[in-house]
Write an enzyme that holds these catalytic residues in place. Structure first.
Site, PDB file in Angstrom:
ATOM      1  CG  ASP A  29      -6.762   7.344   2.236  1.00 46.78           C
ATOM      2  OD1 ASP A  29      -5.906   7.170   3.116  1.00 46.78           O
ATOM      3  OD2 ASP A  29      -6.475   7.513   1.032  1.00 46.78           O
ATOM      4  CG  ASP A  30      -5.500  10.484   5.337  1.00 40.74           C
ATOM      5  OD1 ASP A  30      -4.820   9.435   5.323  1.00 40.74           O
ATOM      6  OD2 ASP A  30      -5.096  11.546   4.849  1.00 40.74           O
ATOM      7  CB  CYS A  76      -1.326   5.677   2.447  1.00 40.02           C
ATOM      8  SG  CYS A  76      -2.376   4.626   1.477  1.00 40.02           S
ATOM      9  CG  HIS A 130      -0.235   3.974  -1.806  1.00 39.00           C
ATOM     10  ND1 HIS A 130      -0.882   5.026  -1.190  1.00 39.00           N
ATOM     11  CD2 HIS A 130       0.611   4.514  -2.705  1.00 39.00           C
ATOM     12  CE1 HIS A 130      -0.415   6.158  -1.706  1.00 39.00           C
ATOM     13  NE2 HIS A 130       0.482   5.873  -2.621  1.00 39.00           N
ATOM     14  CG  ASP A 318      -5.020   4.962   5.536  1.00 41.11           C
ATOM     15  OD1 ASP A 318      -5.537   5.898   6.171  1.00 41.11           O
ATOM     16  OD2 ASP A 318      -4.455   5.127   4.436  1.00 41.11           O
ATOM     17  CG  HIS A 319      -2.698   6.780   8.519  1.00 43.80           C
ATOM     18  ND1 HIS A 319      -3.244   8.014   8.299  1.00 43.80           N
ATOM     19  CD2 HIS A 319      -2.267   6.325   7.317  1.00 43.80           C
ATOM     20  CE1 HIS A 319      -3.130   8.304   7.009  1.00 43.80           C
ATOM     21  NE2 HIS A 319      -2.561   7.289   6.384  1.00 43.80           N
TER      22      HIS A 319
END
Ligand SMILES: *[C@@H]1O[C@H](CO)[C@@H](O)[C@H](O)[C@H]1NC(C)=O
Ligand SMILES: *[C@@H]1O[C@H](CO)[C@@H](O)[C@H](O)[C@H]1NC(C)=O
Ligand SMILES: *[C@@H]1O[C@H](CO)[C@@H](O)[C@H](O)[C@H]1NC(C)=O
Ligand SMILES: *[C@@H]1O[C@H](CO)[C@@H](O)[C@H](O)[C@H]1NC(C)=O
Ligand SMILES: *[C@@H]1O[C@H](CO)[C@@H](O)[C@H](O)[C@H]1NC(C)=O
Ligand SMILES: *[C@@H]1O[C@H](CO)[C@@H](O)[C@H](O)[C@H]1NC(C)=O
Length: 510
Positions: A29-30, A76, A130, A318-319
């Site tokens: 994540d992130d 997300c 998510h 995810d980004h």
């Protein structure tokens, strides 16, 4: 059937079973691509301490490393939904953290679901979809065995944006990602010799929460980032000529009590105090290294059980994330920093020596890539309206890049981000070409049309990565770029289908 026939048949069956590669599917994540394996022109910022990511780097060294992979929307659920269904936000109709693609887009087959339908046991843990309503609680259709979530012992509560926890306090109350890694080891064991699933191919999805906020990690990980090694971002200001609609006021970070106390407005050309920026950067890097260590544990166990040579391993964040560059924080934008994210795929026997590609790739490409790597039935390209079609793709398998990382490929990667401006619904459509990032913020209608109105424009951005890799100067309104701007606008409106090289053999439409 004669004896030879029986033998041939048996060999075929054996081959089919043996040929089944497992899949280990990591999501983080992130995580922005600020990893040692990305060092060079693909690092998000020129100012950084040496990053400690030995385990992810080791995986990269035997993978197809996609140095320029772009998410389809930098937040997300829209990003994950897009990757997991292989379709873009304008097809899934998921632009927020609330809605569920099977309600708004269609009953689309997901990556784990497709492997499950092909005789695999699919198992998920941590954050893959998510959670909550956005996935009807982890999309039950996708998994063969009950989904696993870790217990939260209070470390990850909303109050502080970051915390270094003394390691010995974590003995009885472990962090969530530690529990998720342990669950991954337990799950692998079920497929090993003597385990209940021995002999069945697995699709194991392991989703780690850090380095998402709050940045909580064992204190010992601070050692990799001495205070004086962490620097302020080089460009703590918004790009010149940036339209206001491009900006996000990073409410996600400001909502934490310790940040809220600082009274930051989140406005354009304001940012957090220097000491706070340095602390947040140090904590983000430490949390990143903590996740890296857990990836290492799972990879080590894969080897212990003898799965390393028949398991495909995919890895993605995810980004991206803005860590104070532009005075901006979190994701929620169309900047390179938010849309560019790390992705790699290890395919035993094909990528063992490591292949690095600078080609423009997209997160929707992962689904058809895994399908081809595992030799499952290939998926057709989606038609314009695929709401009734369960299995199709809007990406392109990346396998050809293994043989030819420099061959003719997509000449643009597409992302988007929604906003409201002047009480109007707006969509920012952005496109990365080899040299430029070009974005138009236009009026957008949601259900039932889900279509942009290209004629109602709220802002345009053009960044020349040849001379401005940090995206500090928006030249969209600069007359010397007028002709280029028209070309890029035509290309953006033509969209992703027009950016696929026509000679790509797999591009047959359904
Ligand atoms: C969605 O697809 C799955 C798998 O094909 C099927 O089992 C399910 O019934 C479908 N749901 C709806 C609402 O059509
Ligand atoms: C923000 O600061 C930059 C650098 O000083 C400047 O070029 C830009 O115009 C400013 N933007 C706004 C909206 O004030
Ligand atoms: C933030 O605002 C509150 C209320 O106005 C004030 O008491 C506090 O001193 C401010 N904090 C800072 C760091 O400026
Ligand atoms: C996996 O492949 C490597 C390299 O070819 C080899 O050294 C190793 O022994 C293999 N492991 C297993 C479990 O077959
Ligand atoms: C796509 O097709 C479905 C079913 O035919 C229809 O209900 C829907 O309105 C179409 N969507 C768009 C965006 O045209
Ligand atoms: C939005 O509203 C502001 C203030 O009324 C106005 O100056 C601006 O031109 C409007 N923008 C658009 C794209 O309509």
């Amino acid at each position: 059937m004669d004896f030879k026939g029986i033998l041939t048949c048996m060999c075929f069956l054996l081959g089919a079973v043996r040929g089944r590669k497992n899949v280990l599917f990591f999501a983080v994540d992130d995580l922005r691509p600020e990893l040692t394996c990305y060092e060079g022109q693909d690092f998000p910022s020129q100012v950084h301490p040496p990053i400690h990511s030995p385990n992810i780097d080791k995986l990269a060294a035997k993978s197809l490393l996609l140095k320029r992979a772009y998410v389809q929307q930098a937040v997300c659920s829209p990003s994950r939904t897009s990757l997991l269904t292989g379709r873009r936000p304008d097809t899934t109709h998921i632009y927020d953290l609330v809605h569920y693609f099977r309600d708004l887009g269609g009953n689309f087959t997901t990556i784990p679901q497709y492997f499950k339908e092909n005789g695999y046991i699919s198992a998920g843990m941590g954050k893959i979809f998510h959670p909550g309503s956005a996935s009807n609680h982890d999309d039950p259709i996708s998994w063969s065995i009950p989904y696993y979530h870790a217990t939260e012992y209070g470390w990850e509560s909303k109050k502080k944006s970051w915390a270094a926890i003394p390691d010995d306090e974590l003995k009885d109350k472990p962090l969530v990602d530690y529990q998720i890694a342990k669950q991954a080891l337990k799950t692998l064991k079920m497929f090993a010799k003597g385990g209940p699933h021995e002999g069945t191919p697995f699709f194991i999805a392991v989703g780690f929460h850090r380095p998402h906020l709050p940045f909580v990690f064992p204190e010992s990980f601070l050692q990799y980032y001495p205070k004086n090694s962490v620097k302020l971002p080089p460009n703590p200001y918004a790009p010149s000529q940036m339209p206001d609609v491009a900006w996000s006021s990073y409410g996600e970070l400001r909502a934490y009590a310790d940040q809220n106390r600082l009274n930051a407005s989140g406005g354009i050309n304001t940012t957090l105090p220097d000491t706070d920026i340095l602390e947040l950067r140090r904590a983000y890097y430490s949390a990143l290294s903590w996740t890296d260590s857990l990836v290492g544990q799972v990879m080590e166990e894969l080897k212990t059980y003898g799965f390393e040579n028949d398991t495909i391993v995919s890895f993605w964040g995810d980004h991206g994330w803005q860590l104070g560059e532009h005075g901006e924080w979190c994701k929620h934008t169309n900047f390179e920093l938010a849309t560019h994210a790390p992705m790699m795929v290890h395919i035993p026997g094909m990528t063992d020596n490591g292949i690095v590609t600078e080609q423009l790739t997209e997160y929707v490409d992962l689904f058809p890539t895994l399908v081809e790597a595992a030799e499952l039935e290939p998926m057709p390209l989606c038609p314009e309206n695929s709401s009734e079609i369960e299995l199709c793709r809007e990406g392109t398998s990346l396998i050809p890049l293994i043989k030819n990382p420099k061959g003719l490929w997509k000449d643009a990667a597409f992302s988007q981000y929604p906003r409201t401006a002047n009480r109007t619904k707006v969509m920012g459509y952005t496109m990365r070409t080899n040299r430029y990032r070009y974005t138009e913020w236009v009026k957008f209608s949601y259900a039932p049309k889900y279509k942009p109105d290209w004629d109602t424009v709220f802002g345009v951005e053009l960044y020349d990565h040849g001379s401005d890799p940090e995206e500090n100067r928006n030249v969209a309104y600069d007359s010397t770029y007028a002709a280029l701007r028209i070309d890029l606008s035509v290309k953006l409106h033509a969209g992703w289908r027009a950016a696929i090289p026509p000679q790509n053999e797999q591009m047959k439409v359904l």
